[in-house]
Design a protein around this motif. Structure first.
Motif, PDB file in Angstrom:
ATOM      1  N   UNK A   1     -19.267  22.644 -22.506  1.00  0.00           N
ATOM      2  CA  UNK A   1     -19.259  21.930 -23.772  1.00  0.00           C
ATOM      3  C   UNK A   1     -20.420  22.448 -24.616  1.00  0.00           C
ATOM      4  N   UNK A   2     -20.142  23.204 -25.671  1.00  0.00           N
ATOM      5  CA  UNK A   2     -21.219  23.771 -26.478  1.00  0.00           C
ATOM      6  C   UNK A   2     -22.105  22.723 -27.155  1.00  0.00           C
ATOM      7  N   UNK A   3     -21.635  21.469 -27.236  1.00  0.00           N
ATOM      8  CA  UNK A   3     -22.484  20.411 -27.796  1.00  0.00           C
ATOM      9  C   UNK A   3     -23.754  20.208 -26.978  1.00  0.00           C
ATOM     10  N   UNK A   4     -23.735  20.637 -25.720  1.00  0.00           N
ATOM     11  CA  UNK A   4     -24.942  20.535 -24.895  1.00  0.00           C
ATOM     12  C   UNK A   4     -26.075  21.389 -25.447  1.00  0.00           C
ATOM     13  N   UNK A   5     -25.743  22.424 -26.228  1.00  0.00           N
ATOM     14  CA  UNK A   5     -26.757  23.334 -26.771  1.00  0.00           C
ATOM     15  C   UNK A   5     -26.858  23.278 -28.290  1.00  0.00           C
ATOM     16  N   UNK A   6     -25.732  23.013 -28.965  1.00  0.00           N
ATOM     17  CA  UNK A   6     -25.696  22.990 -30.425  1.00  0.00           C
ATOM     18  C   UNK A   6     -25.159  21.642 -30.876  1.00  0.00           C
ATOM     19  N   UNK A   7     -26.062  20.688 -31.074  1.00  0.00           N
ATOM     20  CA  UNK A   7     -25.702  19.297 -31.392  1.00  0.00           C
ATOM     21  C   UNK A   7     -24.967  19.160 -32.717  1.00  0.00           C
ATOM     22  N   UNK A   8     -25.125  20.153 -33.598  1.00  0.00           N
ATOM     23  CA  UNK A   8     -24.461  20.104 -34.895  1.00  0.00           C
ATOM     24  C   UNK A   8     -23.042  20.625 -34.874  1.00  0.00           C
ATOM     25  N   UNK A   9     -22.509  20.896 -33.699  1.00  0.00           N
ATOM     26  CA  UNK A   9     -21.149  21.405 -33.593  1.00  0.00           C
ATOM     27  C   UNK A   9     -21.064  22.845 -34.039  1.00  0.00           C
ATOM     28  N   UNK A  10     -19.852  23.321 -34.323  1.00  0.00           N
ATOM     29  CA  UNK A  10     -19.676  24.720 -34.701  1.00  0.00           C
ATOM     30  C   UNK A  10     -20.348  25.093 -36.025  1.00  0.00           C
ATOM     31  N   UNK A  11     -20.767  24.076 -36.788  1.00  0.00           N
ATOM     32  CA  UNK A  11     -21.487  24.348 -38.042  1.00  0.00           C
ATOM     33  C   UNK A  11     -23.003  24.398 -37.829  1.00  0.00           C
ATOM     34  N   UNK A  12     -23.453  24.141 -36.617  1.00  0.00           N
ATOM     35  CA  UNK A  12     -24.885  24.159 -36.320  1.00  0.00           C
ATOM     36  C   UNK A  12     -25.457  25.525 -36.710  1.00  0.00           C
ATOM     37  N   UNK A  13     -26.524  25.550 -37.512  1.00  0.00           N
ATOM     38  CA  UNK A  13     -27.070  26.835 -37.967  1.00  0.00           C
ATOM     39  C   UNK A  13     -27.638  27.703 -36.829  1.00  0.00           C
ATOM     40  N   UNK A  14     -27.883  27.117 -35.671  1.00  0.00           N
ATOM     41  CA  UNK A  14     -28.393  27.910 -34.546  1.00  0.00           C
ATOM     42  C   UNK A  14     -27.278  28.426 -33.638  1.00  0.00           C
ATOM     43  N   UNK A  15     -26.039  28.003 -33.897  1.00  0.00           N
ATOM     44  CA  UNK A  15     -24.885  28.451 -33.112  1.00  0.00           C
ATOM     45  C   UNK A  15     -24.334  29.735 -33.718  1.00  0.00           C
ATOM     46  N   UNK A  16     -24.252  30.771 -32.892  1.00  0.00           N
ATOM     47  CA  UNK A  16     -23.704  32.054 -33.328  1.00  0.00           C
ATOM     48  C   UNK A  16     -22.737  32.558 -32.267  1.00  0.00           C
ATOM     49  N   UNK A  17     -21.894  33.484 -32.665  1.00  0.00           N
ATOM     50  CA  UNK A  17     -20.874  33.995 -31.759  1.00  0.00           C
ATOM     51  C   UNK A  17     -20.856  35.519 -31.812  1.00  0.00           C
ATOM     52  N   UNK A  18     -20.816  36.117 -30.631  1.00  0.00           N
ATOM     53  CA  UNK A  18     -20.587  37.553 -30.512  1.00  0.00           C
ATOM     54  C   UNK A  18     -19.145  37.776 -30.060  1.00  0.00           C
ATOM     55  N   UNK A  19     -18.486  38.697 -30.708  1.00  0.00           N
ATOM     56  CA  UNK A  19     -17.167  39.155 -30.250  1.00  0.00           C
ATOM     57  C   UNK A  19     -17.414  40.377 -29.379  1.00  0.00           C
ATOM     58  N   UNK A  20     -16.812  40.380 -28.200  1.00  0.00           N
ATOM     59  CA  UNK A  20     -16.993  41.463 -27.237  1.00  0.00           C
ATOM     60  C   UNK A  20     -15.672  42.221 -27.131  1.00  0.00           C
ATOM     61  N   UNK A  21     -15.688  43.497 -27.508  1.00  0.00           N
ATOM     62  CA  UNK A  21     -14.500  44.341 -27.433  1.00  0.00           C
ATOM     63  C   UNK A  21     -14.723  45.420 -26.371  1.00  0.00           C
ATOM     64  N   UNK A  22     -14.216  45.185 -25.157  1.00  0.00           N
ATOM     65  CA  UNK A  22     -14.400  46.161 -24.078  1.00  0.00           C
ATOM     66  C   UNK A  22     -13.636  47.463 -24.311  1.00  0.00           C
ATOM     67  N   UNK A  23     -14.252  48.556 -23.927  1.00  0.00           N
ATOM     68  CA  UNK A  23     -13.560  49.844 -23.905  1.00  0.00           C
ATOM     69  C   UNK A  23     -13.414  50.349 -22.469  1.00  0.00           C
ATOM     70  N   UNK A  24     -14.124  49.695 -21.531  1.00  0.00           N
ATOM     71  CA  UNK A  24     -14.002  50.050 -20.116  1.00  0.00           C
ATOM     72  C   UNK A  24     -14.270  48.802 -19.284  1.00  0.00           C
ATOM     73  N   UNK A  25     -13.371  48.525 -18.328  1.00  0.00           N
ATOM     74  CA  UNK A  25     -13.552  47.402 -17.409  1.00  0.00           C
ATOM     75  C   UNK A  25     -13.336  47.932 -15.998  1.00  0.00           C
ATOM     76  N   UNK A  26     -14.301  47.662 -15.139  1.00  0.00           N
ATOM     77  CA  UNK A  26     -14.206  48.053 -13.732  1.00  0.00           C
ATOM     78  C   UNK A  26     -14.257  46.798 -12.877  1.00  0.00           C
ATOM     79  N   UNK A  27     -13.296  46.676 -11.961  1.00  0.00           N
ATOM     80  CA  UNK A  27     -13.254  45.564 -11.019  1.00  0.00           C
ATOM     81  C   UNK A  27     -13.478  46.167  -9.632  1.00  0.00           C
ATOM     82  N   UNK A  28     -14.499  45.677  -8.939  1.00  0.00           N
ATOM     83  CA  UNK A  28     -14.887  46.222  -7.638  1.00  0.00           C
ATOM     84  C   UNK A  28     -14.745  45.154  -6.567  1.00  0.00           C
ATOM     85  N   UNK A  29     -13.985  45.456  -5.524  1.00  0.00           N
ATOM     86  CA  UNK A  29     -13.807  44.526  -4.411  1.00  0.00           C
ATOM     87  C   UNK A  29     -14.854  44.839  -3.348  1.00  0.00           C
TER      88      UNK A  29
END
Length: 162
Positions: free
Chosen positions: A119-147
């Protein structure tokens, strides 16, 4: 030995399984002198048009902002003591528009994949409009899964993002 796969769908189940088990990952950025910096964070993931896309709710710290402004290439690394691991090489960019910030907020609340999020409210009490809440979009070009049980590895790459 690593095996290359053509489609992310070939590793998607294992990707989700490991991330659901491990949850937290290390994010690595580099500074202007190519020195790495690591921090532990909790991104969420989805598949869009057959490709993984990550979202990271984050504070815009001066170090993170400077590193990404200079070089948006990032690595996210998941690991557990059974030696299962996921390595994600990607480009991470700030998503500034309110619609995307709300979208990521909602994904965190519901969990994506299931069981990964909070629940992001635990960190950003102002909700998605909280000025301290930011979002990074992550676009992978390589994914490795290791067992870990036999160190077998499968790698997906998106040549259009390399």
């Amino acid at each position: 030995m690593a095996t290359t796969v053509e489609s992310f769908s070939e590793i998607e189940d294992k990707f989700n399984s490991y991330i659901q088990d491990i949850v937290y990952c290390t994010m690595i950025t580099v500074d202007k002198k190519s020195r790495p910096r690591a921090r532990v964070l909790l991104p969420i993931w989805e598949v869009v048009d057959g490709k993984p896309v990550g979202w990271l709710a984050a504070y815009k710290t001066p170090v993170k902002v400077a590193h990404l402004a200079n070089n948006p290439h990032t690595t996210y690394s998941y690991w557990n003591p059974r030696q299962n691991a996921v390595f994600i090489d990607s480009v991470s960019t700030w998503a500034e528009d309110q619609e995307t910030r709300q979208y990521a907020w909602d994904l965190y609340r519901k969990g994506s994949p299931a069981g990964v999020g909070y629940n992001p409210l635990n960190f950003w009490r102002g909700g998605p409009e909280d000025p301290k809440y930011h979002v990074l979009r992550i676009d992978p070009w390589r994914v490795q899964v290791l067992r870990g049980s036999d160190l077998s590895s499968r790698i997906w790459t998106d040549e259009s993002r390399r």
